[in-house]
Design an enzyme around this catalytic site. Structure first.
Site, PDB file in Angstrom:
ATOM      1  N   ASP A  31     -18.836 -50.295  42.331  1.00  0.00           N
ATOM      2  CA  ASP A  31     -18.330 -50.356  41.157  1.00  0.00           C
ATOM      3  C   ASP A  31     -19.623 -50.499  40.237  1.00  0.00           C
ATOM      4  OD1 ASP A  31     -16.801 -50.695  38.692  1.00  0.00           O
ATOM      5  OD2 ASP A  31     -16.427 -52.940  39.401  1.00  0.00           O
ATOM      6  N   LYS A  32     -19.376 -50.174  38.934  1.00  0.00           N
ATOM      7  CA  LYS A  32     -20.382 -50.361  37.872  1.00  0.00           C
ATOM      8  C   LYS A  32     -20.502 -51.670  37.342  1.00  0.00           C
ATOM      9  CE  LYS A  32     -20.489 -49.409  33.793  1.00  0.00           C
ATOM     10  NZ  LYS A  32     -20.906 -49.665  32.315  1.00  0.00           N
ATOM     11  N   THR A  33     -19.585 -52.148  36.671  1.00  0.00           N
ATOM     12  CA  THR A  33     -19.526 -53.436  35.790  1.00  0.00           C
ATOM     13  C   THR A  33     -19.461 -54.459  36.835  1.00  0.00           C
ATOM     14  OG1 THR A  33     -18.157 -52.445  34.089  1.00  0.00           O
ATOM     15  CG2 THR A  33     -18.213 -54.832  34.209  1.00  0.00           C
TER      16      THR A  33
ATOM     17  N   PHE B 286      -2.420 -55.430  28.283  1.00  0.00           N
ATOM     18  CA  PHE B 286      -3.264 -54.328  29.104  1.00  0.00           C
ATOM     19  C   PHE B 286      -2.976 -54.063  30.279  1.00  0.00           C
ATOM     20  CE2 PHE B 286      -6.931 -52.875  31.183  1.00  0.00           C
ATOM     21  CZ  PHE B 286      -7.381 -51.862  30.212  1.00  0.00           C
TER      22      PHE B 286
ATOM     23  N   ASP C 110     -15.699 -46.055  32.078  1.00  0.00           N
ATOM     24  CA  ASP C 110     -16.509 -45.651  30.758  1.00  0.00           C
ATOM     25  C   ASP C 110     -15.974 -44.270  30.230  1.00  0.00           C
ATOM     26  OD1 ASP C 110     -17.740 -48.307  30.445  1.00  0.00           O
ATOM     27  OD2 ASP C 110     -19.274 -47.723  31.604  1.00  0.00           O
TER      28      ASP C 110
END
Length: 546
Positions: A201-203, A343, A483
């Site tokens: 994962d990035k975050t 959300f 993103d």
């Protein structure tokens, strides 16, 4: 509590941790039950003095137990190889013992009686078969040297030495937190050597997961560019301002102090549309607890610009709007929360419907990804949409995380009708999510664009060098991110996942067949380049030979 006479209808026990569908019937009225009203086993209450609850699932029916399964034991390739070798050796030993038993039986049948003159047989072993059976133990002792008893011990000693080398590696020591590398498994070195693919994962993995509000676009105007090298002193007029908040654009601060309507409404949306919980310490300072670091960064930014989120109840959100004191009004304002449109990964947006205490006006505030918010804008926002898209493109090239903000004033009569539709959808037992999503979508239309935010999430220390070294080891790396395409590509270059000598193929179709075509085109291009390089190599080889 003993007079409670309601009952709950819910879905049967299952292992879905993020979903619960049920209804509570009490006093001839139904109330919706969803995942927000469920506490799973092991959860802890925070910011709550007390509560009443009903046990829905117990014992083996709890979601935690339903998700538990048998642990799969993983072995390294060396372990598997040694096991195969030992099984082969044991099989070979069994064959040898079997052959010697057969030979011993035959010999005893043909020639054994001749030796009884010198060594009489025990009367208990009066047949060759019994004699051969007794010799099994002696044959196993003879052939026991086949089995490498010290093999596992030797391998474990070697593994222990390699794991100690990992623990002692000074390059794997993280000095800021005084944390050395710790090998908790002696087989770690072998397991690392087997890695072919890394899915990350990035975050929070490649990045620090510490969000910083940097820039924003309000009503078509960009804010946040570095106009001067001096940090603005926000605490001189804002007692709630944070010491570690760094901002350099005085234009936005001046408009906040002047209470410009567009700017104040922009930060009001940020202060109201979220699920953050405030906490006031003993020193009187307010801190925020949020599931998403993005929300915490945005709410903290609004706080530093003069719209402070101070408290929350199930039905209200209280803001301290500092500019109201300038016109002789109380700075603290409590807004009634009518509905929260949650959300999720499919909606990619969150909305909140609030009622202002002074005017009674009902407003919907929405924030989300540009792709879903832009398609729900009013046609009058076409020009502002184009300007905001240009700003978003600039933010994406800088690798910033963006959100688009919009609002809508709602007629009270229309809201009452919509609220009834939402209530009927929320108590459905089947297909509830799809119907609620349709109801949400019906009110999130004809929105008025307010602007966009840009948040920075810095890379972890040493991430680019680490990824570059992994690539040199021929390890394939996949990074998952939510993103925008431009932001993802920019982050890929900054963390050295992508390099300048790479050919980037973009697969961005939405239909299955279109995606297959794009992947096939990319594969054909790679095959063509590979064939071209092979032909060049052959020609060069022929020239050298000739």
């Amino acid at each position: 509590l003993g007079e409670f006479n309601g009952y709950i209808e819910c879905e049967p026990p299952n292992n879905r941790l993020n979903k619960f569908v049920g209804t509570l019937t009490w006093n001839e009225k139904k109330y919706s039950l969803d995942n927000e009203k469920i506490l799973l086993r092991g959860c802890r209450l925070r910011n709550t003095q007390w509560m009443y609850g009903v046990v829905v699932y117990a014992g083996h029916d709890t979601k935690l137990v339903k998700n538990s399964g048998r642990t799969k034991f993983k072995r390294t390739r060396i372990d598997l190889l040694m096991n195969r070798m030992v099984f082969f050796i044991l099989g070979f030993l069994g064959v040898c013992v079997g052959i010697t038993l057969i030979g011993s039986g035959i010999w005893e049948a043909l020639y054994g009686d001749f030796f009884q003159v010198y060594v009489p047989f025990d009367t208990r072993f009066d047949s060759p078969a019994k004699i051969a059976f007794v010799q099994i133990i002696s044959n196993i002792i003879v052939f026991n040297t086949f089995v490498p008893i010290s093999l596992y011990v030797t391998v474990e000693v070697i593994r222990l030495g390699l794991s100690l080398l990992i623990n002692w590696d000074i390059k794997m020591y993280y000095e800021p937190n005084d944390v050395p590398a710790i090998s908790r498994s002696t087989a770690l070195n072998e397991e690392l050597g087997q890695i072919e693919y890394i899915f990350s994962d990035k975050t929070g993995t490649l990045t620090q997961n510490v969000m910083t509000f940097l820039k924003c676009s309000i009503n078509g105007i960009k804010y946040g560019d570095l106009l001067s090298g001096e940090k603005l002193d926000l605490q001189s007029w804002n007692p709630y301002a944070e010491e570690n908040f760094v901002y350099y654009d005085s234009t936005l601060v001046d408009k906040c102090r002047e209470a410009q309507p567009e700017v104040e409404e922009f930060f009001k949306l940020i202060s109201l549309c979220h699920t953050v919980l405030p906490h006031q310490g003993e020193d009187g300072k307010i801190s925020y607890n949020a599931q998403s670091p993005d929300e915490a960064a945005l709410v903290s930014a609004a706080r530093n610009f003069g719209l402070v989120f101070t408290s929350r109840t199930p039905f209200t959100v209280t803001l301290d709007i500092l500019n109201r004191e300038r016109v002789g009004k109380a700075s603290s304002v409590s807004y009634e929360i009518l509905n929260i449109l949650d959300f999720n990964n499919e909606r990619k947006r969150m909305s909140v419907i609030v009622r202002e205490p002074e005017t009674g006006k009902i407003t919907l505030y929405c924030k989300g990804a540009d792709t879903v918010v832009f398609e729900r804008l009013h046609s009058d926002c076409a020009k502002l949409k184009e300007e905001t898209q240009l700003h978003l493109a600039d933010y994406a090239r800088e690798g910033l995380r963006t959100l688009v903000l919009a609002k809508k004033d709602i007629d009270p009569d229309y809201y009452e009708q919509w609220a009834q539709e939402y209530y009927e959808a929320s108590i459905l037992s089947e297909d509830r999510d799809r119907v609620i999503d349709r109801v949400y979508n019906s009110i999130e239309q004809e929105l008025t664009l307010m602007g966009a935010t840009a948040i920075e999430d810095k890379l972890q220390d040493g991430v680019p060098d680490t990824i570059a070294n992994l690539a040199k080891a021929n390890i394939k790396i996949w990074v998952l991110t939510g993103d925008k395409q431009e932001t993802a590509i920019n982050i890929g270059y900054s963390c050295k996942l992508l390099t300048e000598d790479m050919k980037v193929f973009i697969v961005n179709a939405e239909e299955k067949e279109a995606v297959r075509e794009q992947i096939q085109d990319a594969k054909n291009e790679i095959d063509r380049k590979k064939k071209l390089y092979v032909n060049k190599f052959k020609m060069l080889k022929m020239r050298l030979i000739g």
